[in-house]
Each structure stands twice: as C-alpha cells, then as structure tokens.
Motif scaffolding. Structure first.
Motif, PDB file in Angstrom:
ATOM      1  N   VAL A  55      13.146  11.499   6.125  1.00  0.00           N
ATOM      2  CA  VAL A  55      13.582  11.174   4.933  1.00  0.00           C
ATOM      3  C   VAL A  55      13.859   9.583   5.117  1.00  0.00           C
ATOM      4  O   VAL A  55      13.824   8.751   6.570  1.00  0.00           O
ATOM      5  N   GLY A  56      13.143   9.419   4.607  1.00  0.00           N
ATOM      6  CA  GLY A  56      12.884   7.675   4.227  1.00  0.00           C
ATOM      7  C   GLY A  56      12.427   7.057   5.596  1.00  0.00           C
ATOM      8  O   GLY A  56      12.218   6.149   5.928  1.00  0.00           O
ATOM      9  N   ALA A  57      11.397   7.525   5.343  1.00  0.00           N
ATOM     10  CA  ALA A  57      10.498   7.276   6.824  1.00  0.00           C
ATOM     11  C   ALA A  57       9.682   6.178   6.035  1.00  0.00           C
ATOM     12  O   ALA A  57       9.411   5.844   4.809  1.00  0.00           O
ATOM     13  N   SER A  58       8.915   5.434   7.013  1.00  0.00           N
ATOM     14  CA  SER A  58       8.101   4.320   6.980  1.00  0.00           C
ATOM     15  C   SER A  58       6.529   4.643   7.227  1.00  0.00           C
ATOM     16  O   SER A  58       6.305   5.451   7.873  1.00  0.00           O
ATOM     17  N   ALA A  59       5.923   3.670   7.352  1.00  0.00           N
ATOM     18  CA  ALA A  59       4.670   3.609   7.795  1.00  0.00           C
ATOM     19  C   ALA A  59       4.395   4.284   9.322  1.00  0.00           C
ATOM     20  O   ALA A  59       4.997   3.311  10.019  1.00  0.00           O
ATOM     21  N   ARG A  60       3.588   4.820   9.639  1.00  0.00           N
ATOM     22  CA  ARG A  60       4.148   5.396  10.764  1.00  0.00           C
ATOM     23  C   ARG A  60       1.868   5.602  11.203  1.00  0.00           C
ATOM     24  O   ARG A  60       1.222   5.600  10.475  1.00  0.00           O
ATOM     25  N   ASP A  61       2.061   6.101  12.291  1.00  0.00           N
ATOM     26  CA  ASP A  61       0.642   6.374  12.765  1.00  0.00           C
ATOM     27  C   ASP A  61       0.284   5.742  13.359  1.00  0.00           C
ATOM     28  O   ASP A  61      -1.188   5.665  12.411  1.00  0.00           O
ATOM     29  N   GLY A  62      -0.136   4.463  13.602  1.00  0.00           N
ATOM     30  CA  GLY A  62      -0.602   3.659  13.297  1.00  0.00           C
ATOM     31  C   GLY A  62      -1.047   2.387  12.509  1.00  0.00           C
ATOM     32  O   GLY A  62      -1.369   1.365  12.232  1.00  0.00           O
ATOM     33  N   GLU A  63      -0.009   2.833  11.726  1.00  0.00           N
ATOM     34  CA  GLU A  63       0.034   1.948  10.047  1.00  0.00           C
ATOM     35  C   GLU A  63       1.324   0.800  10.177  1.00  0.00           C
ATOM     36  O   GLU A  63       2.250   1.528  10.733  1.00  0.00           O
ATOM     37  N   ARG A  64       0.517   0.276   9.818  1.00  0.00           N
ATOM     38  CA  ARG A  64       1.523  -0.994   9.340  1.00  0.00           C
ATOM     39  C   ARG A  64       1.646  -2.218   8.395  1.00  0.00           C
ATOM     40  O   ARG A  64       0.856  -1.574   7.532  1.00  0.00           O
ATOM     41  N   THR A  65       3.162  -2.116   8.065  1.00  0.00           N
ATOM     42  CA  THR A  65       2.877  -2.715   6.622  1.00  0.00           C
ATOM     43  C   THR A  65       4.333  -4.124   7.657  1.00  0.00           C
ATOM     44  O   THR A  65       4.315  -4.415   8.454  1.00  0.00           O
ATOM     45  N   SER A  66       3.666  -5.830   6.000  1.00  0.00           N
ATOM     46  CA  SER A  66       4.142  -6.201   6.565  1.00  0.00           C
ATOM     47  C   SER A  66       5.224  -7.186   7.991  1.00  0.00           C
ATOM     48  O   SER A  66       5.396  -7.391   8.023  1.00  0.00           O
ATOM     49  N   ALA A  67       5.951  -5.691   7.171  1.00  0.00           N
ATOM     50  CA  ALA A  67       7.748  -6.036   7.821  1.00  0.00           C
ATOM     51  C   ALA A  67       7.620  -6.100   9.055  1.00  0.00           C
ATOM     52  O   ALA A  67       8.486  -6.310  10.057  1.00  0.00           O
ATOM     53  N   SER A  68       6.271  -4.774   9.324  1.00  0.00           N
ATOM     54  CA  SER A  68       6.428  -4.489  10.797  1.00  0.00           C
ATOM     55  C   SER A  68       5.505  -5.175  11.765  1.00  0.00           C
ATOM     56  O   SER A  68       5.420  -4.390  12.968  1.00  0.00           O
ATOM     57  N   MET A  69       4.914  -6.024  11.764  1.00  0.00           N
ATOM     58  CA  MET A  69       3.731  -6.357  11.958  1.00  0.00           C
ATOM     59  C   MET A  69       4.034  -7.090  13.381  1.00  0.00           C
ATOM     60  O   MET A  69       5.092  -7.780  13.207  1.00  0.00           O
ATOM     61  N   LYS A  77       0.558  -1.366  -0.265  1.00  0.00           N
ATOM     62  CA  LYS A  77      -0.307   0.071   0.213  1.00  0.00           C
ATOM     63  C   LYS A  77       0.869   1.032  -0.096  1.00  0.00           C
ATOM     64  O   LYS A  77       0.865   2.035   0.837  1.00  0.00           O
ATOM     65  N   MET A  78       1.468   1.624  -1.563  1.00  0.00           N
ATOM     66  CA  MET A  78       2.601   2.571  -1.252  1.00  0.00           C
ATOM     67  C   MET A  78       1.704   3.857  -1.201  1.00  0.00           C
ATOM     68  O   MET A  78       1.859   5.133  -0.393  1.00  0.00           O
ATOM     69  N   TYR A  79       0.350   4.388  -0.790  1.00  0.00           N
ATOM     70  CA  TYR A  79       0.105   5.124  -0.433  1.00  0.00           C
ATOM     71  C   TYR A  79       0.157   5.849   1.528  1.00  0.00           C
ATOM     72  O   TYR A  79       0.067   7.074   2.167  1.00  0.00           O
ATOM     73  N   ASN A  80      -0.140   4.005   1.613  1.00  0.00           N
ATOM     74  CA  ASN A  80       0.063   4.514   3.205  1.00  0.00           C
ATOM     75  C   ASN A  80       1.900   4.814   3.587  1.00  0.00           C
ATOM     76  O   ASN A  80       2.082   4.701   4.838  1.00  0.00           O
ATOM     77  N   ASP A  81       2.485   4.837   2.516  1.00  0.00           N
ATOM     78  CA  ASP A  81       4.532   5.035   3.000  1.00  0.00           C
ATOM     79  C   ASP A  81       4.424   6.276   2.609  1.00  0.00           C
ATOM     80  O   ASP A  81       4.164   6.100   1.647  1.00  0.00           O
ATOM     81  N   PRO A  82       5.071   6.875   4.169  1.00  0.00           N
ATOM     82  CA  PRO A  82       5.620   8.526   3.340  1.00  0.00           C
ATOM     83  C   PRO A  82       7.110   8.447   2.677  1.00  0.00           C
ATOM     84  O   PRO A  82       7.009   9.178   1.939  1.00  0.00           O
ATOM     85  N   ALA A  83       7.582   6.691   2.623  1.00  0.00           N
ATOM     86  CA  ALA A  83       9.087   6.849   1.799  1.00  0.00           C
ATOM     87  C   ALA A  83       8.715   6.827   0.302  1.00  0.00           C
ATOM     88  O   ALA A  83       9.161   6.900  -0.712  1.00  0.00           O
ATOM     89  N   LEU A  84       6.982   6.525  -0.171  1.00  0.00           N
ATOM     90  CA  LEU A  84       6.798   5.441  -1.417  1.00  0.00           C
ATOM     91  C   LEU A  84       5.849   6.797  -1.951  1.00  0.00           C
ATOM     92  O   LEU A  84       5.686   6.574  -3.111  1.00  0.00           O
ATOM     93  N   ASN A  85       4.866   7.771  -1.246  1.00  0.00           N
ATOM     94  CA  ASN A  85       3.728   8.229  -1.654  1.00  0.00           C
ATOM     95  C   ASN A  85       4.330   9.781  -1.186  1.00  0.00           C
ATOM     96  O   ASN A  85       5.138  10.629  -1.597  1.00  0.00           O
ATOM     97  N   PRO A  86       4.741  10.525  -2.922  1.00  0.00           N
ATOM     98  CA  PRO A  86       5.142  11.135  -3.395  1.00  0.00           C
ATOM     99  C   PRO A  86       4.259  12.352  -2.613  1.00  0.00           C
ATOM    100  O   PRO A  86       5.315  13.776  -2.812  1.00  0.00           O
ATOM    101  N   GLU A  87       3.089  12.344  -2.387  1.00  0.00           N
ATOM    102  CA  GLU A  87       2.585  14.152  -1.712  1.00  0.00           C
ATOM    103  C   GLU A  87       3.069  13.686  -0.253  1.00  0.00           C
ATOM    104  O   GLU A  87       2.803  14.844   0.572  1.00  0.00           O
ATOM    105  N   LEU A  88       3.484  12.998   0.082  1.00  0.00           N
ATOM    106  CA  LEU A  88       4.582  12.716   1.608  1.00  0.00           C
ATOM    107  C   LEU A  88       5.407  13.198   1.497  1.00  0.00           C
ATOM    108  O   LEU A  88       6.859  14.211   2.461  1.00  0.00           O
ATOM    109  N   TYR A  89       6.902  12.058   0.572  1.00  0.00           N
ATOM    110  CA  TYR A  89       8.321  12.361   0.685  1.00  0.00           C
ATOM    111  C   TYR A  89       8.227  13.743   0.154  1.00  0.00           C
ATOM    112  O   TYR A  89       9.050  13.908   0.613  1.00  0.00           O
ATOM    113  N   GLY A  90       7.512  14.572  -0.228  1.00  0.00           N
ATOM    114  CA  GLY A  90       8.401  15.765  -1.692  1.00  0.00           C
ATOM    115  C   GLY A  90       7.769  16.717  -0.682  1.00  0.00           C
ATOM    116  O   GLY A  90       8.448  17.814  -0.764  1.00  0.00           O
TER     117      GLY A  90
END
Length: 280
Positions: free
Chosen positions: A251-265, A232-245
């Motif tokens: 820099v290099g932020a990952s899912a945050r604010d309670g959102e989880r990726t499979s790697a951080s489960m 889910k790229m829109y949930n990841d600040p490192a992949l969503n251009p509206e966020l990393y821009g």
C-alpha cells in the motif's frame, strides 16, 4: 570524435566539415530557480563563440564530453553547475541504447527480453531524473543573478531536455559512424549510412546552436523556462493500476527496484553505469 572523423574518409569532405562545425558553438547562459519560468526565442544564425558566464559550459563543451565518452575516455569530474547530471544522463542514455539493441533479439529466451525491458525502464527513469536534476542545478546556480524582463518569453524546452537530445544525437552519430566502416556491409549500405551520418551531424550542429541561444537568452533575461516533471507513472507502483491493483502490492508503494523519482534522487555521485536506449 576521432572515430566519426575516420568514418568520413572518401566522403567528399562534406561530412568532415560538418563534424568540425558541430563543435564550433559557444554561448551564454542564465536563469532563475524553478519557481520562476525560463525560456525564449531561439535564433537560426550561429551564436558568437564566447564562454558563458554561467553555468560555465557551452554546447561545444557538452558535445566534446559526449563524444569523448563514446570513444572510451572516462568522464572527467567538473565543478560546474549540474555537470554531474550531464554525465549521468549520458551514461544512462548509452546504457539504454545497449539494452534497446538487446531487446530486439529473437534468438534469446523470453526471460532475457523481460530483463531488458526492466533495465530499459530503470535507465529511462534515471535518465529523466538526471534531466530534472540538471535543470534544478542550472536554475539554482543562476538564481538572483539575472532578473527576467517583464516581457521575457518562455521556452517550452528546458536546458536539460536539449542536452538530453544532444546526448542521443551523439549516440546516433557514433553508431551510424560504425555502420559506415562495416567490412561485411554492401557499398549501398555504407553510402546510405554516410548520407544519414551527414544529416545527423547537421542536426546536432543546429541543436547545439539552439542550446547556446537559449543560454544566451537566459543570461540576458529575455528568456525563461520552468523545470517540468515527467512523472513516469508506469514506474511507480502507487500510480500504475496494473501494480497497485495486485493483492500482493504494498500500500502506498513508491518507485522501487532501483528506479528513482526526482524526490528520491540521491545527493551523492551516482555509480558509473553502462551508457542508454531512447528515441531512435
């Protein structure tokens, strides 16, 4: 399921039979680790009503748990492969449903709709994480027990994805059942909802048969599937251009604010959440 059965009163008995039939599905199941593919042919005829050797549950077990939870019963812990993720997925789907309903209101401030959207994104991420974790548990539990046939067919849908769809159908059946009992609704509305409820029950029965057939194919080695990542790229600040821009974006932020990726489960049992919103 008692609320759904009550909703069928006076509805020529057809829906009552459909609801009963929707629970009459057993099946078998097996597979391997996600590095091995797993999937295969799904048959139209009803599967035999047998207990699967692994992971230890059938579509009927899952449907019963989904319905019981919506009827107010707590989800009882079960020591079966990935069962905690079946529970988590259903909780998230129920929570999503409630937030999706709230997001459609027009009599609340915009800030409340924004809050709902944030919650929907968070629950949707957790829902998808649960599906992926369930698939990993199932494949891991069955690794080494069955060797896929050389000509095994690959299923494009995973066990977790089908269970997610069953969860959503349970929610649709539950809420459509509520519509059939609305005292403030017209006779036409109730009749329309009864007809829709009948279709939803039939759809869930068909999907349950598909799940059991998939499990049976995995157990025999005729079927393989892979764990597919949603990313889910829109949930990841490192992949969503509206966020990393943004200038203030880390820099290099990952899912945050309670959102989880499979790697951080987290590996610990998740806290109970209000049950989901989804493809409605």
């Amino acid at each position: 399921m008692k609320q759904h059965q009550q909703a069928t009163s006076g509805h020529d008995g057809r829906l009552q039979g459909s609801l009963k039939a929707s629970r009459q599905h057993g099946g078998q199941y097996d597979g391997q680790r996600s590095s091995q593919p797993h999937g295969g042919p799904l048959h139209a005829e009803d599967p035999p009503s047998v207990r699967p050797p692994a992971p230890g549950y059938s579509a009927a077990d899952i449907i019963a748990a989904h319905d019981a939870y919506l009827d107010g019963a707590p989800l009882a812990p079960r020591e079966l492969a990935g069962w905690r993720w079946i529970e988590e997925n259903h909780r998230c789907n129920t929570a999503l449903w409630r937030e999706e309903d709230k997001a459609r209101r027009t009599d609340v401030p915009d800030a409340e709709i924004v809050r709902c959207k944030r919650s929907i994104d968070r629950f949707n991420q957790q829902r998808n994480d649960a599906v992926e974790a369930l698939d990993e548990c199932v494949l891991g539990a069955l690794a080494g027990t069955v060797k896929p046939h050389p000509d095994a067919q690959q299923s494009s849908e995973t066990v977790g994805a089908i269970i997610d769809r069953l969860s959503i159908l349970s929610l649709k059946i539950f809420h459509m059942g509520l519509q059939t009992r609305r005292a403030d609704a017209s006779t036409e509305h109730v009749a329309s909802c009864c007809a829709k409820l009948d279709v939803l029950v039939r759809q869930r029965r068909d999907l349950a048969a598909c799940l059991d057939r998939l499990l049976e194919g995995l157990a025999s080695g005729r079927v393989i599937f892979r764990t597919y990542r949603q990313y889910k790229m829109y949930n990841d600040p490192a992949l969503n251009p509206e966020l990393y821009g943004r200038k203030d974006a880390p820099v290099g932020a990952s899912a945050r604010d309670g959102e989880r990726t499979s790697a951080s489960m987290p590996s610990s049992r998740p806290a109970t959440v209000v049950p989901h919103g989804l493809s409605r």
